[in-house]
Design a protein around this motif. Structure first.
Motif, PDB file in Angstrom:
ATOM      1  N   GLU A  26      23.803  39.992  -9.357  1.00  0.00           N
ATOM      2  CA  GLU A  26      25.203  40.290  -9.609  1.00  0.00           C
ATOM      3  C   GLU A  26      25.817  39.342 -10.636  1.00  0.00           C
ATOM      4  OE1 GLU A  26      26.946  43.076  -8.412  1.00  0.00           O
ATOM      5  OE2 GLU A  26      24.832  43.487  -8.141  1.00  0.00           O
ATOM      6  N   ARG A  35      25.036  36.120   0.428  1.00  0.00           N
ATOM      7  CA  ARG A  35      26.024  35.673  -0.565  1.00  0.00           C
ATOM      8  C   ARG A  35      26.668  34.375  -0.102  1.00  0.00           C
ATOM      9  NH1 ARG A  35      28.002  41.075  -3.438  1.00  0.00           N
ATOM     10  NH2 ARG A  35      25.900  41.947  -3.542  1.00  0.00           N
ATOM     11  N   GLU A  49      29.355  33.147  -0.926  1.00  0.00           N
ATOM     12  CA  GLU A  49      30.765  33.116  -1.327  1.00  0.00           C
ATOM     13  C   GLU A  49      31.555  32.570  -0.151  1.00  0.00           C
ATOM     14  OE1 GLU A  49      32.212  37.120  -2.083  1.00  0.00           O
ATOM     15  OE2 GLU A  49      30.715  37.939  -0.738  1.00  0.00           O
ATOM     16  N   GLU A  84      36.782  48.230  -0.143  1.00  0.00           N
ATOM     17  CA  GLU A  84      35.519  48.631  -0.781  1.00  0.00           C
ATOM     18  C   GLU A  84      34.382  48.735   0.235  1.00  0.00           C
ATOM     19  OE1 GLU A  84      34.173  45.983  -3.896  1.00  0.00           O
ATOM     20  OE2 GLU A  84      32.145  46.780  -3.726  1.00  0.00           O
ATOM     21  N   ILE A  85      33.790  49.904   0.288  1.00  0.00           N
ATOM     22  CA  ILE A  85      32.639  50.080   1.189  1.00  0.00           C
ATOM     23  C   ILE A  85      31.361  50.262   0.365  1.00  0.00           C
ATOM     24  CG2 ILE A  85      32.920  52.601   1.475  1.00  0.00           C
ATOM     25  CD1 ILE A  85      32.265  52.115   4.498  1.00  0.00           C
ATOM     26  N   GLN A 106      18.963  45.578  -6.070  1.00  0.00           N
ATOM     27  CA  GLN A 106      19.133  46.596  -7.119  1.00  0.00           C
ATOM     28  C   GLN A 106      18.171  46.489  -8.307  1.00  0.00           C
ATOM     29  OE1 GLN A 106      23.046  46.806  -8.956  1.00  0.00           O
ATOM     30  NE2 GLN A 106      22.029  47.428 -10.837  1.00  0.00           N
ATOM     31  N   GLU A 137      20.758  50.465  -0.707  1.00  0.00           N
ATOM     32  CA  GLU A 137      20.884  50.670  -2.147  1.00  0.00           C
ATOM     33  C   GLU A 137      19.960  51.775  -2.672  1.00  0.00           C
ATOM     34  OE1 GLU A 137      21.876  46.758  -4.418  1.00  0.00           O
ATOM     35  OE2 GLU A 137      20.450  46.178  -2.863  1.00  0.00           O
TER      36      GLU A 137
HETATM   37  O1  4AD Z   1      29.717  45.626  -4.895  1.00  0.00           O
HETATM   38  P1  4AD Z   1      28.464  44.856  -4.621  1.00  0.00           P
HETATM   39  O2  4AD Z   1      28.466  43.407  -4.918  1.00  0.00           O
HETATM   40  O3  4AD Z   1      27.341  45.631  -5.445  1.00  0.00           O
HETATM   41  C1  4AD Z   1      26.048  45.253  -5.548  1.00  0.00           C
HETATM   42  O4  4AD Z   1      25.515  44.319  -5.002  1.00  0.00           O
HETATM   43  C2  4AD Z   1      25.245  46.234  -6.378  1.00  0.00           C
HETATM   44  N1  4AD Z   1      24.016  45.555  -6.810  1.00  0.00           N
HETATM   45  C3  4AD Z   1      24.954  47.463  -5.581  1.00  0.00           C
HETATM   46  C4  4AD Z   1      24.171  48.487  -6.333  1.00  0.00           C
HETATM   47  O5  4AD Z   1      24.709  49.079  -7.251  1.00  0.00           O
HETATM   48  N2  4AD Z   1      22.926  48.715  -5.971  1.00  0.00           N
HETATM   49  O6  4AD Z   1      28.066  45.046  -3.111  1.00  0.00           O
HETATM   50  C5  4AD Z   1      27.856  46.341  -2.576  1.00  0.00           C
HETATM   51  C6  4AD Z   1      28.555  46.480  -1.239  1.00  0.00           C
HETATM   52  C7  4AD Z   1      30.056  46.301  -1.301  1.00  0.00           C
HETATM   53  O7  4AD Z   1      30.690  47.486  -1.679  1.00  0.00           O
HETATM   54  C8  4AD Z   1      30.372  45.914   0.119  1.00  0.00           C
HETATM   55  O8  4AD Z   1      30.432  47.062   0.948  1.00  0.00           O
HETATM   56  C9  4AD Z   1      29.151  45.127   0.522  1.00  0.00           C
HETATM   57  O9  4AD Z   1      28.112  45.480  -0.356  1.00  0.00           O
HETATM   58  N3  4AD Z   1      29.383  43.672   0.433  1.00  0.00           N
HETATM   59  C10 4AD Z   1      29.529  42.865   1.502  1.00  0.00           C
HETATM   60  N4  4AD Z   1      29.525  43.118   2.823  1.00  0.00           N
HETATM   61  C11 4AD Z   1      29.691  42.094   3.658  1.00  0.00           C
HETATM   62  N5  4AD Z   1      29.845  40.817   3.270  1.00  0.00           N
HETATM   63  C12 4AD Z   1      29.848  40.492   1.955  1.00  0.00           C
HETATM   64  N6  4AD Z   1      29.976  39.219   1.576  1.00  0.00           N
HETATM   65  C13 4AD Z   1      29.689  41.554   1.006  1.00  0.00           C
HETATM   66  N7  4AD Z   1      29.631  41.609  -0.345  1.00  0.00           N
HETATM   67  C14 4AD Z   1      29.455  42.898  -0.656  1.00  0.00           C
END
Ligand code: 4AD
Ligand code: MG
Length: 480
Positions: free
Chosen positions: A167, A230, A232, A403-404, A209, A247
């Motif tokens: 990411e 993550r 974060e 965001e889901i 991904q 994914e």
């Molecule tokens: O939007 P994100 O960061 O997208 C990706 O990681 C892409 N590589 C996905 C892809 O296109 N293959 O994360 C995807 C989803 C988010 O929409 C959210 O639902 C979930 O992962 N997400 C989390 N869920 C729980 N805790 C966290 N810290 C999350 N970060 C993202």
């Protein structure tokens, strides 16, 4: 003799045959009625015992939390609330539970807050709420595989240990087997990772991904479903440091195909849960309903849990471009009245969950798919639009969640991608293989990531993501 699961037992007709059940005592009333649960269902089986036929010593060991084996006859129940009950013929204590000790735990039969349940996460699978949530979680997990397998996708196990930051957000947990008190240093005094286990820096994956893309270029349609990590520092009800992500990645799909897939997929798994988790959802609906009663009118959704799920299945998600969304937000009441913590004043702003929820809950009143985001606020791999400033990204936004799903059409043009990589300061040498697949029959392709716990949150009507994963990991919490 083989014991039978309570879920099956409750669906059986009364008969004179002896049945065997094993489970944990939920309650024991009047030295006569045992409510037994084995986790197979939210429902207990009532076991009726004739206390005069048993020693006091044995009866005293039938306590809340203890494990017992009961042999008896399945009868039509005299009491209300259940069709059948067991008339006990034999009883065996499998595991004692000291009453005084039980009183100190969440096993004691009284109301406990979800926070307390979290502190005793090793016991919380025995509670009605967490039991129901985890059964629904399991059903959703199965439904995900079922959906993809039935639609020609191959399950691909993407690696957990990686050297890349998919990411590009720098939120990785580093992995090393160095002795941290004695780190090898190079001549500049920097840690010498060439001496580390992998001969370079390593991380836990933030997303499968990039690897999934390479497999989509060979297998066509793939999906990954695994843990992602993550680092974060988000102490919110929607973030975890370790969460599961689904994914899919599909060759020859553009962004429209991708949105269609996301919508169809989400509806399918929610429908599956509605059809296969009726008892648990009924319980969770009741729980949520009680919780809602305590909220101010303005914060109530006005819909019961299963109505909300049904609503999502039956309605088309609203698709809106980022640019349109910004116009709506700019003109919105909360923005004009200064109610947003992050006011929206110009195109290019990153959307916060307050904005996402406004669009979904107040404006469109249904799930929304936002697409074509500014390139600057999205990851390097997203396909640049002809306007040169937006990318073919999409986010699916859900009521109560925000965001889901996050996904995109991927940049398939080698030169454009290479420029992006360079401009974003990504080490070309780390992603050489990712760039490489753009050299050999590169095609339009797309995919997305669904945060599994956010889906479970939505379907169960729970409010904190820490309650829908067995052992939540978040800042300063690594117990269990
Ligand atoms: O939007 P994100 O960061 O997208 C990706 O990681 C892409 N590589 C996905 C892809 O296109 N293959 O994360 C995807 C989803 C988010 O929409 C959210 O639902 C979930 O992962 N997400 C989390 N869920 C729980 N805790 C966290 N810290 C999350 N970060 C993202
Ligand atoms: Mg995202």
């Amino acid at each position: 003799m083989q014991h039978i699961e309570i879920k099956k037992l409750l669906q059986m007709e009364p008969s004179l045959h002896t049945v065997n059940v094993k489970g944990w005592v939920r309650s024991f009333r009047s030295n006569r009625f045992i409510a037994l649960n084995d986790g197979s269902t939210i429902n207990n089986i009532q076991c009726v015992i004739d206390f005069e036929s048993y020693d006091k010593e044995l009866l005293d060991r039938i306590t809340v939390g203890s494990a017992i084996h009961v042999a008896g006859v399945l009868k039509e129940s005299q009491g209300r609330g259940q069709a059948v009950e067991i008339e006990v013929k034999e009883i065996e204590i499998l595991g004692d539970a000291d009453t005084e000790e039980v009183k100190k735990t969440i096993l004691s039969p009284k109301r406990h807050t979800l926070e307390t349940l979290r502190e005793q996460a090793h016991l919380r699978a025995r509670t009605n709420t967490i039991g129901a949530v985890m059964r629904v979680r399991s059903a959703l997990s199965f439904a995900i595989h079922k959906y993809f397998q039935e639609n020609g996708f191959f399950h691909m196990h993407s690696p957990i240990l990686t050297a890349s930051d998919a990411e590009g957000a720098g939120e990785m947990f580093h992995v090393t087997n160095f002795d941290l008190d004695n780190l090898p240093k190079d001549e500049n005094g920097k840690v010498d990772h060439s001496k580390d286990f992998f001969g370079k820096t390593a991380n836990l994956t933030v997303s499968g991904q990039l690897e999934a893309e390479t497999y989509a270029m060979g297998l066509g349609k793939v999906y990954t479903f695994g843990p992602t990590f993550r680092a974060e520092n988000s102490n919110t009800t929607r973030h975890l440091a370790e969460f599961w992500m689904v994914e899919p990645e599909v060759a020859f799909y553009d962004l429209d195909n991708n949105m269609d897939l996301a919508e169809d997929f989400i509806k399918y798994v929610i429908k599956y849960a509605l059809e296969h988790c009726a008892d648990d959802l009924a319980f969770l609906e009741e729980r949520l309903n009680k919780e809602e009663q305590n909220k101010p009118q303005s914060e109530r959704t006005g819909m019961l849990l299963r109505e909300k799920l049904q609503f999502v299945i039956e309605n088309t998600f609203k698709r809106v471009s980022y640019t349109e969304a910004i116009d709506i937000l700019k003109d919105s009441k909360p923005n004009k009245k200064g109610k947003f913590k992050y006011p929206i004043d110009a195109w290019g702003a990153d959307l916060q969950s307050e904005h996402e929820r406004f669009l979904v809950e107040k404006h469109f009143k249904k799930p929304v798919i936002l697409f074509d985001y500014p390139a600057d606020i999205k990851a390097f791999y997203m396909r640049l639009n002809e306007d040169g400033k937006t990318v073919r990204a999409m986010d699916v936004l859900f009521p109560g969640i925000g965001e889901i799903v996050g996904g995109s059409q991927r940049e398939e043009r080698y030169d454009v991608l290479l420029d992006k990589v360079k401009n974003m300061g990504i080490d070309e040498k780390e992603v050489w293989w990712y760039l490489d697949i753009r050299k050999f029959g590169s095609v339009t392709h797309s995919g997305f990531g669904l945060g599994f716990e956010r889906l479970v949150l939505f379907v169960t009507g729970m409010t904190n993501i820490r309650d829908v994963i067995p052992y939540p990991r978040y800042p300063n919490h690594l117990e269990f």
